[in-house]
Design a protein around this motif. Structure first.
Motif, short mmCIF file in Angstrom:
data_model
loop_
_atom_site.label_atom_id
_atom_site.label_comp_id
_atom_site.label_asym_id
_atom_site.label_seq_id
_atom_site.Cartn_x
_atom_site.Cartn_y
_atom_site.Cartn_z
N LYS A 163 1.10 26.15 0.62
CA LYS A 163 0.28 25.01 1.02
C LYS A 163 -1.22 25.26 0.84
O LYS A 163 -1.96 24.36 0.47
CB LYS A 163 0.58 24.65 2.48
CG LYS A 163 1.94 24.01 2.64
CD LYS A 163 2.47 23.91 4.05
CE LYS A 163 1.56 23.45 5.10
NZ LYS A 163 2.23 23.09 6.36
N GLU A 164 -1.65 26.49 1.09
CA GLU A 164 -3.08 26.79 0.96
C GLU A 164 -3.55 26.64 -0.49
O GLU A 164 -4.64 26.12 -0.75
CB GLU A 164 -3.38 28.20 1.47
CG GLU A 164 -3.27 28.35 2.97
CD GLU A 164 -1.82 28.46 3.46
OE1 GLU A 164 -0.93 28.82 2.66
OE2 GLU A 164 -1.58 28.15 4.64
N THR A 165 -2.72 27.10 -1.42
CA THR A 165 -3.06 26.96 -2.85
C THR A 165 -3.12 25.50 -3.24
O THR A 165 -4.03 25.07 -3.97
CB THR A 165 -2.03 27.71 -3.72
OG1 THR A 165 -2.02 29.08 -3.33
CG2 THR A 165 -2.38 27.60 -5.19
N VAL A 166 -2.15 24.71 -2.78
CA VAL A 166 -2.14 23.27 -3.06
C VAL A 166 -3.39 22.61 -2.49
O VAL A 166 -4.05 21.82 -3.15
CB VAL A 166 -0.86 22.60 -2.49
CG1 VAL A 166 -0.93 21.10 -2.62
CG2 VAL A 166 0.38 23.15 -3.18
N THR A 167 -3.74 22.97 -1.27
CA THR A 167 -4.94 22.41 -0.63
C THR A 167 -6.19 22.78 -1.41
O THR A 167 -7.04 21.93 -1.69
CB THR A 167 -5.05 22.90 0.82
OG1 THR A 167 -3.88 22.47 1.54
CG2 THR A 167 -6.29 22.35 1.51
N ASP A 168 -6.31 24.06 -1.79
CA ASP A 168 -7.48 24.51 -2.55
C ASP A 168 -7.58 23.78 -3.89
O ASP A 168 -8.67 23.33 -4.28
CB ASP A 168 -7.42 26.02 -2.79
CG ASP A 168 -7.63 26.83 -1.52
OD1 ASP A 168 -8.09 26.26 -0.51
OD2 ASP A 168 -7.32 28.03 -1.54
N ASN A 169 -6.46 23.65 -4.60
CA ASN A 169 -6.45 22.94 -5.89
C ASN A 169 -6.82 21.48 -5.71
O ASN A 169 -7.55 20.91 -6.54
CB ASN A 169 -5.08 23.06 -6.57
CG ASN A 169 -4.81 24.45 -7.10
OD1 ASN A 169 -5.72 25.26 -7.25
ND2 ASN A 169 -3.55 24.74 -7.37
N THR A 170 -6.34 20.88 -4.64
CA THR A 170 -6.64 19.47 -4.37
C THR A 170 -8.13 19.28 -4.12
O THR A 170 -8.74 18.35 -4.65
CB THR A 170 -5.82 18.98 -3.16
OG1 THR A 170 -4.42 19.11 -3.48
CG2 THR A 170 -6.13 17.54 -2.83
N ILE A 171 -8.72 20.16 -3.33
CA ILE A 171 -10.16 20.08 -3.06
C ILE A 171 -10.93 20.21 -4.37
O ILE A 171 -11.86 19.42 -4.63
CB ILE A 171 -10.59 21.15 -2.05
CG1 ILE A 171 -10.00 20.83 -0.67
CG2 ILE A 171 -12.11 21.27 -1.97
CD1 ILE A 171 -10.12 21.96 0.34
N ASP A 172 -10.55 21.16 -5.21
CA ASP A 172 -11.22 21.34 -6.51
C ASP A 172 -11.14 20.08 -7.36
O ASP A 172 -12.14 19.65 -7.95
CB ASP A 172 -10.61 22.51 -7.28
CG ASP A 172 -10.96 23.87 -6.69
OD1 ASP A 172 -11.92 23.94 -5.88
OD2 ASP A 172 -10.28 24.85 -7.04
N ILE A 173 -9.95 19.49 -7.43
CA ILE A 173 -9.76 18.29 -8.25
C ILE A 173 -10.61 17.14 -7.72
O ILE A 173 -11.30 16.45 -8.49
CB ILE A 173 -8.27 17.89 -8.30
CG1 ILE A 173 -7.49 18.90 -9.14
CG2 ILE A 173 -8.09 16.48 -8.86
CD1 ILE A 173 -5.98 18.76 -9.04
N LEU A 174 -10.59 16.92 -6.40
CA LEU A 174 -11.37 15.82 -5.81
C LEU A 174 -12.86 16.00 -6.06
O LEU A 174 -13.56 15.06 -6.44
CB LEU A 174 -11.08 15.69 -4.32
CG LEU A 174 -9.69 15.16 -3.95
CD1 LEU A 174 -9.44 15.31 -2.46
CD2 LEU A 174 -9.53 13.71 -4.38
#
Length: 124
Positions: free
Chosen positions: A38-49
């Protein structure tokens, strides 16, 4: 990564650039949970946004940020370095992400109306 970009391109089409997001829920289930956390998904999501010109509010820190602002308003800090009172940024959209062995689902919920602004499901 390509699945994420494809899903976000679809789900953000009606959301104005510069809007504020908070990641509400990230779920990873099935065998893929052994490879993706979940942390990796969250980090990737923040980067994309951020790359797409959106703002991301750290919802998990809002209470601590509020307490810090209250402490700064108490008069014990240097007036020139304190933040402005009640200056926490309002969140415009919640983002939910669910990853299973078969698919990636991204949902955007408008905080003001409670309506879904976008929903994208990418099947692997």
């Amino acid at each position: 990564e390509q699945y994420f970009n494809k899903a976000f391109d679809k789900v953000l089409i009606n959301v104005r650039e510069g809007s504020r997001f908070s990641i509400d829920k990230v779920t990873v289930t099935g065998e893929i949970a052994n490879e993706v956390n979940k942390e990796t998904v969250t980090d990737n999501t923040i980067d994309i946004l951020l790359d797409k010109g959106y703002k991301v509010v750290a919802k998990e820190y809002l209470e601590r940020l509020y307490q810090e602002q209250q402490a700064q308003q108490s008069g014990i800090y240097n007036e020139n370095t304190i933040v402005q009172e009640n200056n926490l940024s309002a969140v415009g959209y919640f983002l939910n992400i669910k990853i299973t062995d078969e698919s990636l689902r991204v949902q955007v919920i408008n905080v003001s109306t409670g309506e879904y602004e976008g929903n994208a499901t990418i099947t692997f």
